[in-house]
Design a protein around this motif. Structure first.
Motif, mmCIF file in Angstrom:
data_model
loop_
_atom_site.group_PDB
_atom_site.id
_atom_site.type_symbol
_atom_site.label_atom_id
_atom_site.label_comp_id
_atom_site.label_asym_id
_atom_site.label_seq_id
_atom_site.Cartn_x
_atom_site.Cartn_y
_atom_site.Cartn_z
ATOM 1 N N TYR A 62 -6.298 -0.835 0.711
ATOM 2 C CA TYR A 62 -5.618 -2.115 0.883
ATOM 3 C C TYR A 62 -6.226 -2.893 2.065
ATOM 4 N N ASN A 95 -4.520 4.838 -0.200
ATOM 5 C CA ASN A 95 -4.110 3.503 -0.643
ATOM 6 C C ASN A 95 -4.103 2.522 0.524
ATOM 7 N N TRP A 97 0.787 -1.243 0.000
ATOM 8 C CA TRP A 97 0.000 0.000 0.000
ATOM 9 C C TRP A 97 0.818 1.291 0.000
#
Length: 136
Positions: free
Chosen positions: A131, A127, A29
């Motif tokens: 994730y 992100n 991530w």
């Protein structure tokens, strides 16, 4: 100057904390742009412990280490660290209404604009949330 960002993660506090601190998860991530990736990560999660994440352009044109030392760790609540360049970062984890609020406050640097820094760090945080949520 301090910059603050945050995200809500639809996962348990335990899952969120683990993904934040697991070197293998970090490699999945820890990127602000699709053409970058983290190729290596090490975490010694304790006050005085060190961390490093090698961030690199996928085309191999440039890379750098994001590294520093933890100054305070309260499991599943708080991580404070000082980056190699002396800037300080505080990350807080709070359970709120079935999700985890992750709040990050960091010292700005002088090479990039405040907005560029906020956008880059926020992209990484986004992100991270994606994730964790997709890993359940």
């Amino acid at each position: 100057m301090k910059i603050a960002i945050e995200t809500h993660v639809k996962a348990s506090l335990a899952e969120t904390w683990k993904a934040w601190n697991d070197p293998e998860a970090i490699k999945q991530w820890n990127t602000a742009q699709a053409d970058w990736h983290t190729t290596h990560s090490e975490v010694d999660l304790r006050a005085g412990g060190r961390f490093v994440s090698r961030m690199a352009a996928k085309d191999g044109s440039v890379a750098f280490d994001f590294e520093g030392q933890y100054t305070n760790v309260v499991p599943q609540q708080l991580i404070e660290f000082e980056m190699a360049d002396g800037r300080k970062v505080k990350v807080e984890f709070s359970e709120i209404s079935g999700c985890v609020l992750v709040q990050e406050v960091f010292d700005a640097e002088t090479e990039h604009s405040v907005e560029q820094q906020r956008e880059g760090w926020q992209a990484i945080l986004n992100n991270f949330a994606s994730y964790v949520e997709s890993s359940q």
